[in-house]
Design an enzyme around this catalytic site. Structure first.
Site, PDB file in Angstrom:
ATOM      1  N   TYR A 144      -3.319   3.775  -2.178  1.00 47.52           N
ATOM      2  CA  TYR A 144      -2.461   3.803  -3.363  1.00 47.52           C
ATOM      3  C   TYR A 144      -2.128   2.369  -3.759  1.00 47.52           C
ATOM      4  O   TYR A 144      -1.758   1.555  -2.922  1.00 47.52           O
ATOM      5  CB  TYR A 144      -1.172   4.564  -3.051  1.00 47.52           C
ATOM      6  CG  TYR A 144      -0.208   4.674  -4.206  1.00 47.52           C
ATOM      7  CD1 TYR A 144      -0.520   5.468  -5.318  1.00 47.52           C
ATOM      8  CD2 TYR A 144       1.014   4.001  -4.203  1.00 47.52           C
ATOM      9  CE1 TYR A 144       0.366   5.587  -6.382  1.00 47.52           C
ATOM     10  CE2 TYR A 144       1.910   4.117  -5.268  1.00 47.52           C
ATOM     11  CZ  TYR A 144       1.579   4.906  -6.351  1.00 47.52           C
ATOM     12  OH  TYR A 144       2.457   5.024  -7.409  1.00 47.52           O
ATOM     13  N   ASP A 239      -3.829  -5.452  -0.957  1.00 47.16           N
ATOM     14  CA  ASP A 239      -2.572  -4.896  -1.435  1.00 47.16           C
ATOM     15  C   ASP A 239      -1.628  -4.855  -0.242  1.00 47.16           C
ATOM     16  O   ASP A 239      -1.689  -3.955   0.595  1.00 47.16           O
ATOM     17  CB  ASP A 239      -2.810  -3.498  -2.021  1.00 47.16           C
ATOM     18  CG  ASP A 239      -1.509  -2.830  -2.459  1.00 47.16           C
ATOM     19  OD1 ASP A 239      -0.429  -3.375  -2.161  1.00 47.16           O
ATOM     20  OD2 ASP A 239      -1.586  -1.765  -3.093  1.00 47.16           O
ATOM     21  N   LYS A 267       8.099  -4.034  -2.238  1.00 49.44           N
ATOM     22  CA  LYS A 267       8.907  -3.512  -1.130  1.00 49.44           C
ATOM     23  C   LYS A 267       9.711  -4.621  -0.407  1.00 49.44           C
ATOM     24  O   LYS A 267      10.662  -5.110  -0.978  1.00 49.44           O
ATOM     25  CB  LYS A 267       8.029  -2.665  -0.212  1.00 49.44           C
ATOM     26  CG  LYS A 267       7.450  -1.506  -1.047  1.00 49.44           C
ATOM     27  CD  LYS A 267       6.755  -0.402  -0.339  1.00 49.44           C
ATOM     28  CE  LYS A 267       6.503   0.748  -1.296  1.00 49.44           C
ATOM     29  NZ  LYS A 267       5.126   1.123  -1.520  1.00 49.44           N
TER      30      LYS A 267
HETATM   31  C1  LIG Z   1       4.461   1.331  -2.939  1.00 48.61           C
HETATM   32  C2  LIG Z   1       3.091   0.800  -3.114  1.00 48.61           C
HETATM   33  C3  LIG Z   1       2.628   0.329  -4.343  1.00 48.61           C
HETATM   34  C4  LIG Z   1       3.421   0.506  -5.610  1.00 48.61           C
HETATM   35  O1  LIG Z   1       4.611  -0.187  -5.612  1.00 48.61           O
HETATM   36  P1  LIG Z   1       5.765   0.297  -6.617  1.00 48.61           P
HETATM   37  O2  LIG Z   1       6.829  -0.735  -6.425  1.00 48.61           O
HETATM   38  O3  LIG Z   1       6.150   1.666  -6.191  1.00 48.61           O
HETATM   39  O4  LIG Z   1       5.208   0.271  -7.982  1.00 48.61           O
HETATM   40  C5  LIG Z   1       1.411  -0.290  -4.393  1.00 48.61           C
HETATM   41  N1  LIG Z   1       0.654  -0.430  -3.293  1.00 48.61           N
HETATM   42  C6  LIG Z   1       1.064   0.016  -2.100  1.00 48.61           C
HETATM   43  C7  LIG Z   1       0.198  -0.201  -0.902  1.00 48.61           C
HETATM   44  C8  LIG Z   1       2.271   0.666  -1.971  1.00 48.61           C
HETATM   45  O5  LIG Z   1       2.635   1.158  -0.792  1.00 48.61           O
END
Ligand SMILES: *Cc1c(COP(=O)(O)O)cnc(C)c1O
Length: 428
Positions: A144, A239, A267
Site C-alpha cells: 500500500y 516507501d 506516520k
Molecule cells: C500509511 C501508509 C501510506 C499512506 O499514508 P497516509 O498518511 O495514510 O496517506 C503509504 N505507504 C505506506 C507503506 C503506509 O503504511
C-alpha cells in the site's frame, strides 16, 4: 465490555460521514461489529467513550512510537500553537527538521515535507517520472502506498504484468502505467523489465511490507531490486511511511543495508500530526519545483504544529537510541509468548515479525506475499480480534495490518495481553 456510547456515536456518524469513518479500515468491515470511539489516549492505553481501557497495539498505525500524549511532544505543540498555527510562509522549524532527517537517513541530501504518506508516495512517483522521462512504475501486489490513483491497481487477468483498476474512478489509462510484481519474487520483476526494458521510471516498494500483515523481505530480494533498477535505468523508491524512524533512525535503508533512490516518509515523522515527506539525493531533488520543472506544492505543507510535533518526536528518538532495541525486545517477548500459547493449542498459524512490527496469520503456509496472506482463515481472525478487544487489547481490525508497538508498553501490559490471548484460546 459495553460499547453503548460508541455504538450510538457510530450511528450518528454514519448519517453524515460515509460509513461513519474518515478512513475505511476504522469501520471494522473485515472483522464485523462496530468501531470503538476514542475519548482520549495516554501512554500505551486508549480510553474509549464508554470508559473502557484498551492496550493499544496500533499506535495510530505507527506514529505514536513514543506512546500517546507524550509530554514533551504535547508541550511543544501547545507552545507553538500560541504563536499561530499556519503562516503559509517559511519557518526555521522546517529547516531544523529537514537537517535532522538528512543527518539521520542514509543516501539523501534534501527532503520535501507534505501532509500525508499518500502525498509523499504520489509525489515521489511524479519526481521519478520527471527525472527518468519514463512513464511506467512497478509496484507489488499487497503493498500500500496511499490512495492515489496510480497505486489502486490490482493484477489484471491475462498477462501477469498488466494492471487493472481496483477502485471505480481509477482510469484504464492510469492502470496501464502501473505494472505489478509479486513480493519476494525477483523473477516476477525481472519479467516485467524484460517486457518494458526502457519504460519503467521506478519500482516502489515497502522494504518491510506492513499492509498485508507484516511481511519481511527475503534475503537478497531488495538487493536484487537494486541491481535490476541499476541495470534498467529505473529508480528504486522505498516507501518508508511505516518503517521510517521505526526500524531505526535510518529506517529500512540503514537496517537492511540497501540504498533507495527516493525514500518516502509519514506516520512517525509527524509525531501524530499530519505529515509526510520524500527525500533523495540532490541530483534527483533538484528536478522539483521551484528548482526544477516537476511540480509539487501544499498550502499546509511544513505546517508549524506538524513540524514541531515531528521534530520533537525525532529528537526524542535520537536522544534515546536504545528505544529501538527496547521496542524490538518487547515485540519479541509478545511474539514468543503468543507462539508458546498457540502451539500448545495446535492451531495452524504464522507469525511474521520485523523489529517492532508483528502480525499473526491463521494459516499453515508461510506468508511471504499477498497470495499467501490471502489464504489465511479470516473467520478465526475475526474471533481473535473481538476476543482480544473484549479482554481489553486493541489489535488492528484487519488481518492485513501489522501491529505497531510503542515505547510506553510495559512488561505488565504484555503479560496482560498474553493472559487475554490464553483466555481467548480457551474459547475456540
Ligand atoms: C500509511 C501508509 C501510506 C499512506 O499514508 P497516509 O498518511 O495514510 O496517506 C503509504 N505507504 C505506506 C507503506 C503506509 O503504511
Amino acid at each position: 465490555m459495553l460499547y453503548q456510547r460508541s455504538s450510538a456515536l457510530f450511528e450518528a456518524a454514519k448519517k453524515v460521514i460515509p460509513g461513519g469513518v474518515n478512513s475505511p479500515v476504522r469501520a471494522f468491515k473485515s472483522v464485523g461489529g462496530k468501531p470503538v470511539f476514542v475519548e482520549k489516549a495516554k501512554g500505551a492505553y486508549l480510553h474509549d467513550v464508554d470508559g473502557n481501557r484498551l492496550i493499544d497495539y496500533i499506535s495510530s498505525w505507527g506514529p505514536m512510537i513514543l506512546g500517546h500524549a507524550k509530554e514533551e511532544v504535547i508541550n511543544a505543540i501547545a507552545q507553538q500553537a500560541k504563536k499561530g498555527t499556519s503562516y503559509g510562509m517559511p519557518t526555521a522549524l522546517e529547516t531544523e527538521i529537514a537537517e535532522l532527517v538528512v543527518s539521520l537517513v542514509p543516501n539523501i541530501d534534501k527532503v520535501r515535507f507534505v501532509n500525508s504518506g499518500t502525498e509523499a508516495c504520489m509525489s515521489a512517483v511524479r519526481l521519478a517520472r520527471g527525472y527518468t522521462h519514463r512513464e511506467k512504475i512497478i509496484k507489488f501486489a499487497g503493498c500500500y502506498h496511499g490512495h492515489s490513483d496510480a497505486f489502486l491497481i490490482q493484477a489484471g487477468s491475462g498477462a501477469i504484468t498488466f494492471g487493472a483498476p481496483n477502485s471505480p474512478g481509477v482510469t484504464q489509462g492510469t492502470a496501464k502505467d502501473t505494472l505489478l510484481g509479486d513480493y519476494n519474487d525477483l523473477a516476477s520483476v525481472e519479467a516485467v523489465f524484460q517486457q518494458y526494458p526502457d519504460e519503467v521510471a521506478a519500482i516502489i516498494i515497502e522494504p518491510v511490507a506492513g499492509n498485508m500483515g507484516c511481511i519481511p523481505p527475503e534475503p537478497g530480494f531488495l538487493e536484487g531490486l537494486r541491481t535490476l533498477c541499476d541495470q534498467y535505468g529505473a529508480l528504486l523508491i522505498f516507501d518508508e511511511v511505516m518503517t521510517g524512524f521505526r526500524l531505526g533512525l535510518g529506517g529500512a535503508q540503514e537496517r537492511l543495508g540497501v540504498n533507495a533512490d527516493i525514500a518516502t516518509y509519514g506516520k512517525v515523522v509527524g509525531g501524530g500530526l499530519p505529515v509526510g515527506a520524500f527525500a533523495a539525493r540532490t541530483e534527483i531533488m533538484q528536478e522539483l519545483a521551484p528548482d526544477g520543472p516537476v511540480y509539487q506544492a501544499g498550502t499546509l505543507s511544513g505546517n508549524p504544529l506538524a513540524m514541531i510535533a515531528g521534530l520533537t518526536t525525532l529528537q526524542l528518538l535520537q536522544a534515546n537510541k536504545e528505544l529501538f532495541t527496547r521496542l524490538d525486545g518487547k515485540t519479541l517477548q509478545l511474539h514468543e509468548g503468543m507462539k508458546t500459547l498457540i502451539n500448545e493449542k495446535g492451531i495452524p498459524h504464522q507469525f511474521n515479525r520485523f523489529g517492532s512490527m508483528l502480525s499473526l496469520h491463521f494459516t499453515e503456509e508461510k506468508v511471504t506475499d499477498f497470495a499467501s496472506a490471502c489464504h489465511a482463515d479470516n473467520e478465526l481472525f475475526k474471533s481473535y480480534f473481538h476476543g482480544m478487544l473484549e479482554r481489553g487489547v486493541y489489535l488492528p481490525p484487519s488481518a492485513f495490518e501489522s501491529y505497531f508497538l510503542n515505547d510506553a508498553l510495559t512488561a505488565e501490559d504484555i503479560a496482560f495481553t498474553l493472559e487475554a490471548f490464553q483466555d481467548w484460546l480457551k474459547t475456540i
